[in-house]
Design a protein around this motif. Structure first.
Motif, mmCIF file in Angstrom:
data_model
loop_
_atom_site.group_PDB
_atom_site.id
_atom_site.type_symbol
_atom_site.label_atom_id
_atom_site.label_comp_id
_atom_site.label_asym_id
_atom_site.label_seq_id
_atom_site.Cartn_x
_atom_site.Cartn_y
_atom_site.Cartn_z
ATOM 1 N N THR A 39 0.878 -1.154 -0.040
ATOM 2 C CA THR A 39 0.011 -0.010 0.100
ATOM 3 C C THR A 39 0.827 1.301 -0.030
ATOM 4 N N LEU A 40 0.787 2.027 -0.871
ATOM 5 C CA LEU A 40 1.258 3.451 -0.679
ATOM 6 C C LEU A 40 0.175 4.807 -0.741
ATOM 7 N N GLU A 41 0.670 5.664 -0.051
ATOM 8 C CA GLU A 41 -0.126 6.671 -0.137
ATOM 9 C C GLU A 41 0.280 8.029 0.366
ATOM 10 N N ALA A 42 -0.236 9.280 -0.064
ATOM 11 C CA ALA A 42 0.510 10.508 0.088
ATOM 12 C C ALA A 42 -0.777 11.401 0.791
ATOM 13 N N GLY A 43 -0.390 12.329 1.305
ATOM 14 C CA GLY A 43 -1.065 13.223 2.253
ATOM 15 C C GLY A 43 -0.694 14.629 2.178
ATOM 16 N N ILE A 44 -1.332 15.788 2.144
ATOM 17 C CA ILE A 44 -0.730 17.058 2.123
ATOM 18 C C ILE A 44 -1.538 17.765 3.419
ATOM 19 N N ASN A 45 -0.978 18.425 4.237
ATOM 20 C CA ASN A 45 -1.281 18.910 5.281
ATOM 21 C C ASN A 45 -2.553 17.841 6.010
ATOM 22 N N GLY A 46 -2.589 16.696 5.933
ATOM 23 C CA GLY A 46 -3.271 15.857 6.673
ATOM 24 C C GLY A 46 -4.346 15.363 5.836
ATOM 25 N N GLU A 47 -4.481 15.761 4.715
ATOM 26 C CA GLU A 47 -5.446 15.313 3.683
ATOM 27 C C GLU A 47 -4.901 14.337 2.784
ATOM 28 N N LEU A 48 -5.630 13.185 2.695
ATOM 29 C CA LEU A 48 -5.174 12.179 1.679
ATOM 30 C C LEU A 48 -5.470 12.728 0.343
ATOM 31 N N VAL A 49 -4.169 12.580 -0.487
ATOM 32 C CA VAL A 49 -4.509 12.831 -1.935
ATOM 33 C C VAL A 49 -3.876 11.895 -2.867
ATOM 34 N N GLN A 50 -3.417 10.613 -2.383
ATOM 35 C CA GLN A 50 -3.066 9.578 -3.293
ATOM 36 C C GLN A 50 -3.060 8.389 -2.180
ATOM 37 N N PHE A 51 -3.658 7.278 -3.037
ATOM 38 C CA PHE A 51 -3.978 6.076 -2.289
ATOM 39 C C PHE A 51 -3.804 4.835 -3.343
ATOM 40 N N GLY A 52 -3.184 4.079 -3.264
ATOM 41 C CA GLY A 52 -3.079 2.762 -4.433
ATOM 42 C C GLY A 52 -2.401 1.800 -3.629
ATOM 43 N N ARG A 53 -2.065 0.514 -4.494
ATOM 44 C CA ARG A 53 -1.401 -0.759 -4.181
ATOM 45 C C ARG A 53 -0.255 -0.661 -5.485
ATOM 46 N N THR A 54 0.878 -1.396 -5.072
ATOM 47 C CA THR A 54 1.809 -1.339 -6.105
ATOM 48 C C THR A 54 1.281 -2.825 -6.860
ATOM 49 N N ALA A 55 0.289 -3.761 -6.690
ATOM 50 C CA ALA A 55 -0.245 -4.489 -7.419
ATOM 51 C C ALA A 55 -0.778 -4.311 -8.545
ATOM 52 N N GLN A 56 -1.273 -2.827 -8.467
ATOM 53 C CA GLN A 56 -2.018 -2.236 -9.497
ATOM 54 C C GLN A 56 -1.334 -1.675 -10.628
ATOM 55 N N MET A 57 0.246 -1.837 -10.365
ATOM 56 C CA MET A 57 1.185 -1.292 -11.702
ATOM 57 C C MET A 57 1.009 -2.195 -13.088
ATOM 58 N N ILE A 58 0.894 -1.541 -13.887
ATOM 59 C CA ILE A 58 0.762 -2.121 -15.363
ATOM 60 C C ILE A 58 1.911 -3.009 -15.669
ATOM 61 N N PHE A 59 3.304 -2.435 -15.279
ATOM 62 C CA PHE A 59 4.408 -3.105 -15.406
ATOM 63 C C PHE A 59 5.141 -3.375 -14.139
ATOM 64 N N PRO A 60 4.767 -4.574 -13.278
ATOM 65 C CA PRO A 60 5.453 -4.832 -11.942
ATOM 66 C C PRO A 60 7.068 -4.656 -12.041
ATOM 67 N N VAL A 61 7.504 -4.700 -10.931
ATOM 68 C CA VAL A 61 9.059 -4.608 -10.487
ATOM 69 C C VAL A 61 9.755 -5.646 -11.359
ATOM 70 N N PRO A 62 9.439 -6.804 -11.544
ATOM 71 C CA PRO A 62 10.325 -8.050 -12.276
ATOM 72 C C PRO A 62 10.125 -7.312 -13.557
ATOM 73 N N ALA A 63 9.074 -6.946 -14.324
ATOM 74 C CA ALA A 63 8.826 -6.483 -15.722
ATOM 75 C C ALA A 63 9.774 -5.365 -16.039
ATOM 76 N N LEU A 64 9.629 -4.329 -15.115
ATOM 77 C CA LEU A 64 10.608 -3.200 -15.101
ATOM 78 C C LEU A 64 11.928 -3.584 -15.349
ATOM 79 N N ILE A 65 12.389 -4.483 -14.535
ATOM 80 C CA ILE A 65 13.830 -4.926 -14.398
ATOM 81 C C ILE A 65 14.435 -5.431 -15.829
ATOM 82 N N GLU A 66 13.336 -6.506 -16.317
ATOM 83 C CA GLU A 66 13.738 -7.258 -17.477
ATOM 84 C C GLU A 66 13.649 -5.903 -18.492
ATOM 85 N N HIS A 67 12.689 -5.357 -18.765
ATOM 86 C CA HIS A 67 13.016 -4.355 -19.677
ATOM 87 C C HIS A 67 13.990 -3.261 -19.673
#
Length: 296
Positions: A206-234
């Motif tokens: 899970t990854l997230e970002a907040g500005i002054n206490g307000e959540l502005v981003q939330f996601g999961r790395t499983a949602q990557m189009i190209f996961p870590v192994p694919a990026l290293i291969e590429h």
């Protein structure tokens, strides 16, 4: 790599292993066999894994109390190569108004932008944007690394912010990614490098970002189009990856340029970025103009 289970930090420029009982100073405990400089450990990653695994029960932790996060530097402060991936989450591609890419979109951030996890960042313009990202650090380099062996080449994971000056990035006639994303303090990394065996599933954090206490981003790395192994291969099918190289793996939706109306960081804003089991980055922004440095 086996069951290594290590969190590395850069405390006042010295490499430390962070344990439940305190910090282990790598240079001191190895009697100078390994350097105190954090970046140098990646050049001898396999040796370090063997040494620490065999000596884990004999090392003497110090600094058993709390640590001021402001004393932490990036766990990978001077990589030879810094790669970044654009549009690696479908929801971010959609908010950017572009189609889902068919292959990884690669650009660079320059190493002089790297900073520690808790910093004050001068704003070069009124169009600075945020992008929380999983950062991958290479432990064993090479070329033509297949995806099914790619995790074996990873030293560990960290958190990064791909801060971006959108005005400069999108100024014509073609986008200028690398300079726009490499101002002073635009690549904070930390607070630790965490080996992949510390995670239940390193492909789904899970990854997230907040500005002054307000959540502005939330996601999961499983949602990557190209996961870590694919990026290293590429990447490794085109170029050689070196130990200590850094890969910023992309950001989920929620960035300022994709909002209506658009939103950017301003003086006094505090940006907090978090990833499961790694920790937190904290950037405070000011309107200060960077001083002119002497030529060297």
């Amino acid at each position: 790599m086996g069951e290594f289970h290590v969190r590395l930090i850069n405390l006042d420029g010295r490499l430390q292993v962070s344990t439940r009982n305190g910090l282990v100073d790598v240079e001191a405990e190895s009697h100078g066999y390994f350097s105190a400089e954090p970046q140098k450990i990646y050049e001898r990653w396999a040796e370090f894994v063997t040494w620490y695994t065999g000596n884990r029960d004999r090392v003497t932790p110090t600094h058993c109390g709390g640590i001021d996060p402001g004393r932490l530097g990036a766990p990978v402060p001077a990589p030879r190569q810094v790669f970044a991936v654009g549009l690696n989450y479908a929801d971010h591609a959609a908010e950017s108004g572009v189609e889902r890419p068919e292959s990884p979109v690669i650009f660079t951030k320059f190493a002089s932008a790297i900073s520690g996890p808790v910093t004050t960042v001068p704003l070069p313009s009124e169009t600075v944007d945020w992008e929380v990202e999983l950062v991958v650090v290479i432990g064993r380099g090479g070329r033509n690394i297949p995806a099914d062996r790619a995790w074996e080449s990873v030293a560990g994971l960290s958190i990064g912010q791909d801060l971006s000056d959108r005005g400069r990035q999108l100024a014509g006639p073609v986008p200028q990614f690398s300079l726009a994303k490499s101002h002073r303090g635009f690549a904070p990394i930390g607070p630790a490098l965490v080996t992949i065996d510390e995670f239940d599933d390193p492909d789904d954090l899970t990854l997230e970002a907040g500005i002054n206490g307000e959540l502005v981003q939330f996601g999961r790395t499983a949602q990557m189009i190209f996961p870590v192994p694919a990026l290293i291969e590429h990447l490794s099918h085109t170029l050689e990856l070196y130990p200590g190289d850094v890969v910023f793996t992309g950001t989920p939706a929620g960035v300022g340029v994709g909002r209506r109306p658009q939103r950017f960081l301003g003086p006094g804003d505090v940006l907090r970025s978090r990833i499961t089991d790694i920790g937190e980055l904290v950037q405070t922004f000011t309107s200060s103009v960077e001083p002119v440095a002497a030529l060297v």
